[in-house]
Design a protein around this motif. Structure first.
Motif, PDB file in Angstrom:
ATOM      1  N   GLN A   1       0.902  -1.267  -0.020  1.00 46.14           N
ATOM      2  CA  GLN A   1       0.059  -0.048  -0.001  1.00 46.14           C
ATOM      3  C   GLN A   1       0.794   1.309  -0.011  1.00 46.14           C
ATOM      4  N   LYS A   2       2.255   1.101   0.300  1.00 45.10           N
ATOM      5  CA  LYS A   2       3.116   2.363   0.023  1.00 45.10           C
ATOM      6  C   LYS A   2       3.199   3.041  -1.363  1.00 45.10           C
ATOM      7  N   SER A   3       3.269   4.081  -1.517  1.00 48.94           N
ATOM      8  CA  SER A   3       3.550   4.856  -2.596  1.00 48.94           C
ATOM      9  C   SER A   3       4.922   4.677  -3.105  1.00 48.94           C
ATOM     10  N   LEU A   4       5.236   5.191  -4.426  1.00 50.70           N
ATOM     11  CA  LEU A   4       6.715   5.034  -4.925  1.00 50.70           C
ATOM     12  C   LEU A   4       7.709   5.722  -4.289  1.00 50.70           C
ATOM     13  N   ASP A   5       7.087   6.832  -3.798  1.00 51.58           N
ATOM     14  CA  ASP A   5       8.011   7.833  -3.020  1.00 51.58           C
ATOM     15  C   ASP A   5       8.434   7.131  -1.552  1.00 51.58           C
ATOM     16  N   GLU A   6       7.397   6.406  -1.119  1.00 49.94           N
ATOM     17  CA  GLU A   6       7.630   5.908   0.314  1.00 49.94           C
ATOM     18  C   GLU A   6       8.567   4.754   0.164  1.00 49.94           C
ATOM     19  N   ILE A   7       8.356   3.873  -0.962  1.00 46.25           N
ATOM     20  CA  ILE A   7       9.312   2.766  -1.455  1.00 46.25           C
ATOM     21  C   ILE A   7      10.779   3.254  -1.423  1.00 46.25           C
ATOM     22  N   LYS A   8      11.006   4.367  -2.112  1.00 46.83           N
ATOM     23  CA  LYS A   8      12.397   4.826  -2.450  1.00 46.83           C
ATOM     24  C   LYS A   8      12.902   5.229  -1.002  1.00 46.83           C
ATOM     25  N   GLU A   9      12.081   5.855  -0.020  1.00 47.45           N
ATOM     26  CA  GLU A   9      12.580   6.133   1.379  1.00 47.45           C
ATOM     27  C   GLU A   9      12.986   4.748   1.967  1.00 47.45           C
ATOM     28  N   LEU A  10      11.985   3.896   1.916  1.00 50.10           N
ATOM     29  CA  LEU A  10      12.460   2.606   2.514  1.00 50.10           C
ATOM     30  C   LEU A  10      13.782   1.890   2.144  1.00 50.10           C
ATOM     31  N   LEU A  11      14.283   2.261   0.719  1.00 49.18           N
ATOM     32  CA  LEU A  11      15.487   1.693   0.190  1.00 49.18           C
ATOM     33  C   LEU A  11      16.566   2.337   0.609  1.00 49.18           C
ATOM     34  N   ALA A  12      16.684   3.657   1.246  1.00 50.73           N
ATOM     35  CA  ALA A  12      17.783   4.196   2.063  1.00 50.73           C
ATOM     36  C   ALA A  12      18.488   3.153   2.994  1.00 50.73           C
ATOM     37  N   GLY A  13      19.566   2.768   2.554  1.00 44.61           N
ATOM     38  CA  GLY A  13      20.366   1.885   3.446  1.00 44.61           C
ATOM     39  C   GLY A  13      20.053   0.537   3.379  1.00 44.61           C
ATOM     40  N   ALA A  14      19.226   0.155   2.413  1.00 44.62           N
ATOM     41  CA  ALA A  14      18.861  -1.159   2.321  1.00 44.62           C
ATOM     42  C   ALA A  14      19.753  -1.741   1.178  1.00 44.62           C
ATOM     43  N   THR A  15      19.878  -3.176   1.143  1.00 43.37           N
ATOM     44  CA  THR A  15      20.819  -4.041   0.233  1.00 43.37           C
ATOM     45  C   THR A  15      20.109  -4.328  -0.931  1.00 43.37           C
ATOM     46  N   LEU A  16      20.478  -4.265  -1.916  1.00 43.43           N
ATOM     47  CA  LEU A  16      20.001  -4.981  -3.260  1.00 43.43           C
ATOM     48  C   LEU A  16      20.587  -6.085  -3.758  1.00 43.43           C
ATOM     49  N   THR A  17      20.237  -7.146  -3.569  1.00 42.46           N
ATOM     50  CA  THR A  17      21.107  -8.515  -4.167  1.00 42.46           C
ATOM     51  C   THR A  17      20.438  -9.022  -5.272  1.00 42.46           C
ATOM     52  N   VAL A  18      21.610  -9.001  -6.233  1.00 38.63           N
ATOM     53  CA  VAL A  18      21.452  -9.574  -7.479  1.00 38.63           C
ATOM     54  C   VAL A  18      21.293 -10.915  -7.675  1.00 38.63           C
ATOM     55  N   TYR A  19      20.568 -11.476  -8.171  1.00 38.13           N
ATOM     56  CA  TYR A  19      20.354 -13.160  -8.441  1.00 38.13           C
ATOM     57  C   TYR A  19      20.381 -13.491  -9.848  1.00 38.13           C
ATOM     58  N   SER A  20      20.865 -14.684 -10.071  1.00 40.27           N
ATOM     59  CA  SER A  20      20.618 -15.430 -11.379  1.00 40.27           C
ATOM     60  C   SER A  20      19.155 -15.634 -11.635  1.00 40.27           C
ATOM     61  N   VAL A  21      18.809 -16.294 -12.631  1.00 40.45           N
ATOM     62  CA  VAL A  21      17.388 -16.203 -13.197  1.00 40.45           C
ATOM     63  C   VAL A  21      16.247 -16.600 -12.670  1.00 40.45           C
ATOM     64  N   ALA A  22      16.144 -17.713 -11.595  1.00 42.72           N
ATOM     65  CA  ALA A  22      15.085 -18.101 -11.052  1.00 42.72           C
ATOM     66  C   ALA A  22      14.296 -17.242  -9.828  1.00 42.72           C
ATOM     67  N   ARG A  23      13.359 -16.419 -10.328  1.00 43.11           N
ATOM     68  CA  ARG A  23      13.001 -15.407  -9.243  1.00 43.11           C
ATOM     69  C   ARG A  23      11.640 -16.232  -8.751  1.00 43.11           C
ATOM     70  N   PRO A  24      11.206 -16.024  -7.437  1.00 48.48           N
ATOM     71  CA  PRO A  24      10.254 -16.190  -6.978  1.00 48.48           C
ATOM     72  C   PRO A  24       8.879 -15.725  -7.538  1.00 48.48           C
ATOM     73  N   THR A  25       7.635 -16.311  -7.448  1.00 50.84           N
ATOM     74  CA  THR A  25       6.641 -15.544  -8.001  1.00 50.84           C
ATOM     75  C   THR A  25       6.016 -14.579  -7.205  1.00 50.84           C
ATOM     76  N   SER A  26       6.442 -14.260  -6.111  1.00 51.41           N
ATOM     77  CA  SER A  26       6.164 -13.182  -5.015  1.00 51.41           C
ATOM     78  C   SER A  26       7.517 -12.711  -4.263  1.00 51.41           C
ATOM     79  N   ALA A  27       7.496 -11.472  -4.005  1.00 52.71           N
ATOM     80  CA  ALA A  27       8.588 -10.906  -2.991  1.00 52.71           C
ATOM     81  C   ALA A  27       8.304 -11.378  -1.704  1.00 52.71           C
ATOM     82  N   ASP A  28       7.188 -12.081  -1.374  1.00 52.54           N
ATOM     83  CA  ASP A  28       6.946 -12.781   0.038  1.00 52.54           C
ATOM     84  C   ASP A  28       7.523 -14.228   0.152  1.00 52.54           C
TER      85      ASP A  28
END
Length: 153
Positions: free
Chosen positions: A9-36
């Motif tokens: 339910q967060k806006s795009l600007d709120e998501i951008k704020e959440l990303l401050a200090g977060a990690t972004l891990t890059v994975y090879s091709v198989a992604r889950p169907t949901s971020a949960d």
């Protein structure tokens, strides 16, 4: 971008704020169907840490300008990026992003990643629709055993 249900339910600007200090891990091709869901069957290729704030002013072409503590970072393993998962400093999953060559949310300077070679984010944009930008008939479907995969037209 597939946002975790906790932040749906967060806006795009709120998501951008959440990303401050977060990690972004890059994975090879198989992604889950949901971020949960947990990541399995995918190798970790690289890990970036967002600075605070995580984004500067958008560039002229509409892509975002992320701020990372380090960009490039050394590759952790060899492979082709398929998606990236953003996680808060406390370990809560924020969202999954499409990553790799082509019209993806995260584009790298190179098509593949090699162990200890520099991995650089060249472009970052948000696709808030949730689906990957290519082959929507494949990525937005969730085939179950006994059911055919969608046909490409």
């Amino acid at each position: 971008m597939n946002v975790a249900s906790e932040f749906a339910q967060k806006s795009l600007d709120e998501i951008k704020e959440l990303l401050a200090g977060a990690t972004l891990t890059v994975y090879s091709v198989a992604r889950p169907t949901s971020a949960d869901q947990p990541v399995d069957r995918s190798g970790k290729l690289a890990t970036f840490t967002f600075a605070t704030p995580a984004f500067n002013t958008p560039s002229e072409d509409g892509s975002e300008v992320p701020s990372f503590v380090a960009n490039p970072v050394p590759g952790l393993d060899a492979g082709t990026p398929g998606f990236a998962r953003a996680v808060t400093a406390e370990g809560t999953v924020i969202a999954d992003f499409s990553a790799g060559p082509g019209d993806r949310e995260i584009k790298f300077a190179e098509v593949t990643v090699s162990t200890n070679a520099p991995v650089k984010v060249a472009k970052f944009k948000f696709n808030s629709e949730g689906g990957w930008p290519e082959r929507e008939d494949y990525y937005d479907s969730h085939p179950r055993p006994g059911f055919e995969m969608p046909k490409v037209r």
